[in-house]
Design a protein around this motif. Structure first.
Motif, PDB file in Angstrom:
ATOM      1  N   VAL A  94       0.843  -1.201   0.000  1.00 58.13           N
ATOM      2  CA  VAL A  94       0.000   0.000   0.000  1.00 58.13           C
ATOM      3  C   VAL A  94       0.875   1.247   0.000  1.00 58.13           C
ATOM      4  N   ARG A  95       1.934   1.230   0.838  1.00 58.54           N
ATOM      5  CA  ARG A  95       2.862   2.369   0.868  1.00 58.54           C
ATOM      6  C   ARG A  95       3.474   2.607  -0.513  1.00 58.54           C
ATOM      7  N   ASN A  96       3.892   1.537  -1.164  1.00 60.55           N
ATOM      8  CA  ASN A  96       4.514   1.686  -2.488  1.00 60.55           C
ATOM      9  C   ASN A  96       3.523   2.209  -3.516  1.00 60.55           C
ATOM     10  N   SER A  97       2.268   1.796  -3.399  1.00 63.32           N
ATOM     11  CA  SER A  97       1.268   2.242  -4.377  1.00 63.32           C
ATOM     12  C   SER A  97       1.010   3.735  -4.261  1.00 63.32           C
ATOM     13  N   ILE A  98       0.860   4.240  -3.033  1.00 64.10           N
ATOM     14  CA  ILE A  98       0.594   5.679  -2.884  1.00 64.10           C
ATOM     15  C   ILE A  98       1.862   6.486  -3.132  1.00 64.10           C
ATOM     16  N   LYS A  99       3.020   5.905  -2.836  1.00 65.28           N
ATOM     17  CA  LYS A  99       4.294   6.562  -3.156  1.00 65.28           C
ATOM     18  C   LYS A  99       4.417   6.747  -4.668  1.00 65.28           C
ATOM     19  N   ASP A 100       4.118   5.690  -5.429  1.00 66.89           N
ATOM     20  CA  ASP A 100       4.208   5.781  -6.890  1.00 66.89           C
ATOM     21  C   ASP A 100       3.247   6.826  -7.433  1.00 66.89           C
ATOM     22  N   LYS A 101       2.047   6.891  -6.869  1.00 69.14           N
ATOM     23  CA  LYS A 101       1.071   7.880  -7.340  1.00 69.14           C
ATOM     24  C   LYS A 101       1.538   9.290  -7.007  1.00 69.14           C
ATOM     25  N   TYR A 102       2.162   9.448  -5.838  1.00 72.23           N
ATOM     26  CA  TYR A 102       2.698  10.764  -5.465  1.00 72.23           C
ATOM     27  C   TYR A 102       3.825  11.180  -6.404  1.00 72.23           C
ATOM     28  N   LEU A 103       4.758  10.264  -6.673  1.00 74.53           N
ATOM     29  CA  LEU A 103       5.881  10.602  -7.552  1.00 74.53           C
ATOM     30  C   LEU A 103       5.390  10.932  -8.962  1.00 74.53           C
ATOM     31  N   ALA A 104       4.390  10.200  -9.450  1.00 73.79           N
ATOM     32  CA  ALA A 104       3.841  10.472 -10.778  1.00 73.79           C
ATOM     33  C   ALA A 104       3.174  11.843 -10.819  1.00 73.79           C
ATOM     34  N   ALA A 105       2.450  12.191  -9.758  1.00 69.73           N
ATOM     35  CA  ALA A 105       1.787  13.494  -9.705  1.00 69.73           C
ATOM     36  C   ALA A 105       2.808  14.616  -9.642  1.00 69.73           C
ATOM     37  N   ALA A 106       3.880  14.412  -8.873  1.00 71.53           N
ATOM     38  CA  ALA A 106       4.924  15.441  -8.782  1.00 71.53           C
ATOM     39  C   ALA A 106       5.585  15.655 -10.136  1.00 71.53           C
ATOM     40  N   LEU A 107       5.856  14.550 -10.849  1.00 74.39           N
ATOM     41  CA  LEU A 107       6.462  14.653 -12.178  1.00 74.39           C
ATOM     42  C   LEU A 107       5.534  15.367 -13.137  1.00 74.39           C
ATOM     43  N   LEU A 108       4.245  15.030 -13.081  1.00 74.92           N
ATOM     44  CA  LEU A 108       3.266  15.647 -13.972  1.00 74.92           C
ATOM     45  C   LEU A 108       3.143  17.138 -13.718  1.00 74.92           C
ATOM     46  N   LYS A 109       3.219  17.537 -12.462  1.00 74.55           N
ATOM     47  CA  LYS A 109       3.056  18.951 -12.108  1.00 74.55           C
ATOM     48  C   LYS A 109       4.379  19.717 -12.144  1.00 74.55           C
ATOM     49  N   GLY A 110       5.458  19.013 -12.376  1.00 79.52           N
ATOM     50  CA  GLY A 110       6.750  19.664 -12.484  1.00 79.52           C
ATOM     51  C   GLY A 110       7.289  20.190 -11.170  1.00 79.52           C
ATOM     52  N   VAL A 111       6.969  19.488 -10.067  1.00 80.82           N
ATOM     53  CA  VAL A 111       7.470  19.898  -8.749  1.00 80.82           C
ATOM     54  C   VAL A 111       8.438  18.836  -8.245  1.00 80.82           C
ATOM     55  N   GLU A 112       9.381  19.265  -7.425  1.00 81.55           N
ATOM     56  CA  GLU A 112      10.355  18.335  -6.883  1.00 81.55           C
ATOM     57  C   GLU A 112       9.695  17.472  -5.801  1.00 81.55           C
ATOM     58  N   ALA A 113       9.820  16.194  -5.945  1.00 82.91           N
ATOM     59  CA  ALA A 113       9.207  15.274  -4.989  1.00 82.91           C
ATOM     60  C   ALA A 113       9.972  15.279  -3.676  1.00 82.91           C
TER      61      ALA A 113
END
Length: 555
Positions: free
Chosen positions: A94-113
């Motif tokens: 579960v941690r890895n799944s929400i981590k991956d979604k967070y990293l993808a959102a940060a990349l999409l929005k152009g913000v440093e994770a």
């Protein structure tokens, strides 16, 4: 292991807490350590979930897991080490799944994770033996010597309060009720606990934040129960058995109760409630089932004797399970967050094994003389006659209200609540919440102008009713809750009670009598702060506490 989350805690001159191979509750050292690791992981999930939420990513399944996982670690809920190994492994996924979604959102929005530290970076080993070797990072008192006993005690107050919050929230979710702001605040407070806070004032404020959160959660659960099954109404409940096949349902979860009633209708099986399930009889949507035959037994600590004598199968839907004795172990089932090694667990709401057992077992051979108790005085009922209550107070017919609520338990000192109830004057009203009422709810207390002197408002899950009634009465009298002729005599036992206590403090309620013994993580310094700010009162004798509440001696 080290555990001091409940009132059963071993106490000595040297250390408060269960720290041997087995806790007083029956929890093994392995299970205790696995629970600590799971809680540690859940904090890590919350760290990433909060970051993801900040970028607009919300995963309800993640919050479902957080709250269910925490629920399994409450006192007297789940004792199955193998189940916790599975949950620990699932938590990493579960941690890895929400981590991956967070990293993808940060990349999409152009913000440093961001890279959260601590629990968010924990990876469990592959098997139980090696997972247990990782326990040192998760033990609840590991920071005691670093941040001090007062700060650590407040961290535990918050954590244990949050355990209660998540349990209540899970009950609501089972009925399809959730709120995004509740999930967000659970994530925030769990993340806060990863920061190793040391400031006492800030920790106290966060404890009150957990209390405010629990007020929201209890409101949500109240709506979930009443909107799903109809508003509670005063109901006479049979407490003696009738002849026929039977099964017994204990715990708090009304969703499970409804499923069992639905799956057993027209089968000739009488369904009885036990302990915390008593309020089920007050809901129209549940009491409409004619085979809901009555309530059997009392509070949780008597279950070994009562379950042994019950001639049918028993299912535990939530806390509070204690070690099943050999003479009924083969007749007991668990469901939801509950578990005990070797006991059959029901998954997916399929109660066929329970029904088959009920058909195979003898049931009660004959009717016993009918005896009843009355429950169902929720806030809709009490406020529905608020004008009569107000008039009775103004005329002097009602002089005082006592809320005698909370958990029951096996340790000495619980007879205080029986003595208290028996000694309350005839011009006072008693409201009850929780299973300590089983010590006195079969006694006759009479009424005041048609208003019963004993009003059973339900179990701890129904605590919002008491808060709602007190608030509305205060509004009617144009005063504060603390100005009402109302005394709260509360017995605590485990983490749901801790959450309710924090909710009461957050609501501004003062002068709460708390007992029979205080939480061991509340140091003398912390207790002094609570006494000063909230007028917390440690139980004395029933006579002395009644005299203080009423301002005069009790005859």
């Amino acid at each position: 292991m080290f555990c001091y989350q409940c009132e059963q805690t071993m106490r000595s001159d040297v250390q408060d807490g269960c720290y041997t191979d087995k806790g007083v509750c029956g929890k093994t050292a392995e299970t205790s350590d696995l629970q600590d690791i799971l809680i540690y992981q859940v904090k890590g999930i919350a760290q990433y979930a909060q970051l993801a939420r900040g970028l607009g990513v919300v995963d309800v399944a993640v919050d479902d897991f957080i709250q269910f996982a925490i629920f399994t670690t409450l006192t007297n809920v789940n004792f199955t080490s193998a189940r916790f190994v599975s949950l620990v492994q699932q938590a990493a996924e579960v941690r890895n799944s929400i981590k991956d979604k967070y990293l993808a959102a940060a990349l999409l929005k152009g913000v440093e994770a961001e890279v959260p530290m601590g629990p968010a970076q924990f990876d469990p080993a592959a098997d139980m033996d090696n997972i247990l070797k990782q326990e040192s990072v998760a033990i609840v008192n590991k920071d005691h010597d670093i941040i001090g006993e007062d700060a650590n005690g407040l961290k535990m107050l918050i954590l244990y309060g949050m355990k209660g919050v998540c349990a209540y929230s899970h009950h609501a979710r089972m009925l399809g009720y959730r709120q995004d702001d509740i999930d967000a605040e659970i994530e925030r407070i769990l993340t806060y606990l990863t920061s190793n806070p040391t400031d006492i004032e800030d920790l106290l404020n966060q404890a009150l934040s957990a209390g405010h959160l629990n007020l929201k959660v209890m409101d949500l659960l109240d709506r979930a129960n009443n909107e799903t099954f109809g508003n509670q109404e005063p109901t006479q409940v049979r407490v003696t058995p009738v002849a026929g096949k039977c099964l017994l349902v204990s715990g708090h979860d009304l969703h499970d109760m409804h499923q069992i009633l639905e799956q057993t209708k027209d089968m000739g099986i009488n369904v009885y409630t036990h302990g915390e399930m008593l309020p089920a009889h007050a809901y129209p949507g549940l009491k409409k089932y004619p085979h809901l035959a009555g309530n059997y037994g009392g509070a949780w600590q008597d279950q070994q004797r009562e379950f042994a004598e019950f001639p049918g199968p028993i299912v535990l839907t939530s806390n509070c399970i204690i070690e099943p004795a050999k003479n009924y172990r083969q007749r007991i089932f668990t469901t939801g967050p509950v578990g005990w090694p070797g006991v059959r667990h029901i998954e997916g709401g399929n109660y066929k094994p329970l029904i088959q057992a009920a058909k195979a077992l003898p049931g009660f051979k004959a009717d016993e003389e009918e005896k009843t108790i009355t429950t169902g005085f929720g806030h809709h009922t009490v406020l529905g006659v608020a004008d009569k209550v107000i008039d009775a107070v103004k005329s002097g017919a009602i002089k005082h209200f006592f809320m005698i609520g909370g958990c029951d338990g096996a340790k000495p000192g619980r007879n205080y609540y029986t003595e208290l109830a028996e000694k309350t004057p005839d011009d006072t009203i008693m409201m009850t919440l929780g299973c300590n009422k089983f010590r006195f709810n079969k006694e006759e207390f009479g009424d005041i102008g048609g208003i019963p002197r004993l009003l059973d408002m339900g179990q701890c899950n129904d605590a919002f009713s008491a808060i709602k009634v007190a608030t509305e009465l205060a509004n009617a009298f144009e005063c504060g809750v603390n100005d009402l002729p109302l005394s709260l005599m509360v017995s605590w036992f485990e983490q749901k009670a801790t959450a309710v206590l924090l909710a009461l403090l957050a609501a501004g309620v003062k002068g709460i009598h708390l007992g029979p013994s205080l939480p061991p993580y509340l140091t003398s310094n912390l207790l002094a702060v609570l006494v000063e700010r909230f007028d917390i009162r440690v139980n004395g004798t029933a006579e002395a506490d009644l005299e203080k509440a009423l301002g005069h001696a009790v005859a």
